[in-house]
Design an enzyme around this catalytic site. Structure first.
Site, PDB file in Angstrom:
ATOM      1  N   ASP A  84      -1.657   6.333   4.161  1.00 43.58           N
ATOM      2  CA  ASP A  84      -0.989   7.243   4.947  1.00 43.58           C
ATOM      3  C   ASP A  84       0.499   7.590   4.081  1.00 43.58           C
ATOM      4  O   ASP A  84       0.355   8.781   3.947  1.00 43.58           O
ATOM      5  CB  ASP A  84      -0.655   6.938   6.544  1.00 43.58           C
ATOM      6  CG  ASP A  84      -1.093   8.263   7.103  1.00 43.58           C
ATOM      7  OD1 ASP A  84      -1.108   8.998   6.331  1.00 43.58           O
ATOM      8  OD2 ASP A  84      -1.245   8.282   8.213  1.00 43.58           O
ATOM      9  N   TYR A 137      -5.021   1.724  13.060  1.00 41.65           N
ATOM     10  CA  TYR A 137      -5.281   3.092  13.468  1.00 41.65           C
ATOM     11  C   TYR A 137      -6.192   3.056  13.617  1.00 41.65           C
ATOM     12  O   TYR A 137      -6.839   4.233  14.142  1.00 41.65           O
ATOM     13  CB  TYR A 137      -5.471   3.937  12.162  1.00 41.65           C
ATOM     14  CG  TYR A 137      -4.212   4.546  11.284  1.00 41.65           C
ATOM     15  CD1 TYR A 137      -2.420   4.233  11.858  1.00 41.65           C
ATOM     16  CD2 TYR A 137      -4.297   5.522  10.557  1.00 41.65           C
ATOM     17  CE1 TYR A 137      -1.796   4.613  11.736  1.00 41.65           C
ATOM     18  CE2 TYR A 137      -2.941   6.194   9.776  1.00 41.65           C
ATOM     19  CZ  TYR A 137      -2.194   5.269  10.023  1.00 41.65           C
ATOM     20  OH  TYR A 137      -0.483   6.415   9.566  1.00 41.65           O
ATOM     21  N   LYS A 185       0.777  -5.349   2.353  1.00 38.62           N
ATOM     22  CA  LYS A 185       1.901  -6.005   3.024  1.00 38.62           C
ATOM     23  C   LYS A 185       1.809  -7.146   3.275  1.00 38.62           C
ATOM     24  O   LYS A 185       2.028  -8.088   4.734  1.00 38.62           O
ATOM     25  CB  LYS A 185       2.510  -5.124   4.197  1.00 38.62           C
ATOM     26  CG  LYS A 185       3.219  -4.195   3.626  1.00 38.62           C
ATOM     27  CD  LYS A 185       4.581  -4.225   3.682  1.00 38.62           C
ATOM     28  CE  LYS A 185       5.866  -4.804   4.184  1.00 38.62           C
ATOM     29  NZ  LYS A 185       7.060  -5.191   3.000  1.00 38.62           N
ATOM     30  N   ASP A 239       6.230  -1.494   0.210  1.00 44.70           N
ATOM     31  CA  ASP A 239       7.253  -1.018  -0.469  1.00 44.70           C
ATOM     32  C   ASP A 239       7.810  -0.902  -1.534  1.00 44.70           C
ATOM     33  O   ASP A 239       8.183   0.660  -2.235  1.00 44.70           O
ATOM     34  CB  ASP A 239       8.346  -0.966   0.692  1.00 44.70           C
ATOM     35  CG  ASP A 239       8.638  -3.646   0.878  1.00 44.70           C
ATOM     36  OD1 ASP A 239       7.211  -3.686   0.966  1.00 44.70           O
ATOM     37  OD2 ASP A 239       9.407  -4.138   0.888  1.00 44.70           O
TER      38      ASP A 239
END
Ligand code: NAD
Length: 421
Positions: A309, A149, A219, A285
């Protein structure tokens, strides 16, 4: 007498009548701001009588600022947040057009508000899509300044994208760009400083509030040097700076390897019993699934910008949606903090009395907690819960609740005030 909040030796010094700048915001900002302030004022009065009071000071941003001053974010507004340290804002429309920065991003960057804090809790009576919403009590620390971002992006076909691609292929030996001729590129900076200050804030928050755990969500299985490093820096921080207050999943695994599972479990139980914060990690996830199935296993969550987010909106949806989901952007090193409604300007319902002021009211309660005015914040939470449990709600929740009474934005605020005891 009204005074400025100060920040000295890492502590906020809050006078009895602090000046709090506020931005009304665009769209429903106008509808929700005044009712929210009424609720906050009533809660402060109920808690402290006339001995404490917030002195609201309007500062301009967004469309209102443009109409009155010809600019969307006047310098005076940024200066006010710098001078008064702690403020609150309604939603701001991102003006469309080249070269115009998002106003929210401008505020975040100018004040280096590196934590986006989103507490996620359920209020009795609010419709929820999950089976045990009462077990949800999570606090998301989303890194607010780095990651994909950061805005370092090159559009395919541009001179910069071609230069960047050629650099990657020719200088860095990158061979895995599948369609180099048509690729756009984005860069994901994740620094040690940025990661450590975010995870430190999350751990300190857990310790101060006696919360059971911090989950580092990442991740790192795929992005080893950014997300994986974020996780590792988090564990290192816990095991060095917070060794007396934490027990990490890595330590558990070491004990298990050396002494066996029973011993590792015993160490974990002993750590929990002595009030240590358990530091663990979870792949993003898996976390999105975990948080739905076992929300009670997670308390404070520390994560990077993009993950944060997604996670923030899923968790908000679990307890009633964006209409009642509060947030804050904070720099714990300077004291700067801006509390905000997390939803947008909702132009489709602006001016109709349908907007739920809950998000801004609860952001106001977070502000009260940040000032150390916990008793007033508790009044807001209790009265809000009381109002929901009587099924008195605004239109966003009305359609999902059987036997509910529909209230306008302003009437909903009045009902909360009536329930402040
Ligand atoms: P939005 O949050 O404004 O609206 C999404 C949906 O949620 C709409 O149906 C809206 O009616 C509803 N909704 C939102 N807040 C509500 C409330 N308090 N009560 C009841 N219903 C509510 O998102 P959007 O439509 O994607 O964005 C509109 C504008 O807001 C855009 O210009 C966007 O840039 C801006 N925005 C600002 C912020 C911010 O200032 N923090 C955040 C998100 C979007």
């Amino acid at each position: 007498m009204s005074q400025n909040i100060q920040f000295k030796d890492g502590q906020l010094i809050v006078p009895d009548q602090p000046i709090i700048p506020f931005i009304e915001g665009d769209g429903i900002g106008k509808d929700i701001t005044e009712p929210s302030q009424r609720v906050i004022n009533a809660a402060v009065k109920a808690a402290y009588g006339d001995s404490k009071k917030i002195v609201w000071k309007e500062v301009l941003a967004g469309k209102k600022a443009f109409e009155l001053t010809g600019t969307y974010m006047p310098d005076e507004t940024l200066e006010a947040f710098q001078e008064y340290l702690v403020g609150i804002k309604g939603p701001l429309e991102t003006p469309v057009g080249d070269g115009i920065r998002s106003l929210n991003v401008a505020l975040r960057q100018t004040l280096d508000l590196y934590v986006c804090l989103r507490p996620i809790r359920w209020f009795k009576g609010v419709p929820s899509p999950i089976r045990y919403p009462e077990l949800v009590d999570m606090h998301i620390f989303r890194e607010n300044t780095e990651d994909i971002y950061a805005g370092i992006e090159f559009m395919t076909g541009t001179e910069k994208a071609i230069k960047f691609r050629d650099f990657l292929i020719n200088e860095m030996g990158v061979e895995v760009i599948r369609f180099p001729e048509t690729s756009s590129f984005g860069v994901k900076p994740v620094s040690k400083e940025g990661s450590v200050r975010l995870i430190k804030a999350a751990i300190q928050y857990a310790i101060a509030r006696e919360l059971p755990s911090v989950t580092i969500v990442h991740k790192g299985n795929i992005m080893k040097f950014t997300e994986g490093a974020f996780k590792n820096w988090g564990y290192d921080l816990a095991e060095t700076e917070f060794a007396d207050h934490t027990f990490t999943w890595k330590q558990y695994q070491q004990i298990e390897k050396q002494l066996g599972k029973a011993e590792a479990n015993a160490s974990m139980e002993a750590a929990k019993a002595s009030g240590k914060v358990i530091i663990k990690d979870c792949i993003t996830d898996a976390f999105l699934q975990e948080s739905l199935l076992h929300p009670f296993d997670h308390s404070v969550i520390a994560t990077l910008n993009l993950n944060g987010d997604y996670v923030s909106d899923q968790l908000a949806a679990m307890v009633g949606g964006i209409g009642i989901s509060p947030g804050a952007n904070i720099n714990y090193n300077s004291g700067y903090a801006i509390f905000e409604a997390t939803h947008g300007t909702a132009p489709n319902i602006a001016g109709t009395g349908k907007a739920n002021p809950g998000s801004l009211i609860l952001s106001g309660a977070m502000l009260l907690e940040y000032l150390g005015w916990y008793k007033a914040a508790e009044h807001v939470y209790d009265a809000m819960e009381h109002t929901f449990s009587k099924r008195k709600v605004t239109s966003d929740l009305f359609s999902m609740m059987e036997g509910a009474t529909l209230l306008s934005t302003s009437d909903f605020a009045d009902e909360i005030i009536r329930n402040i005891h």
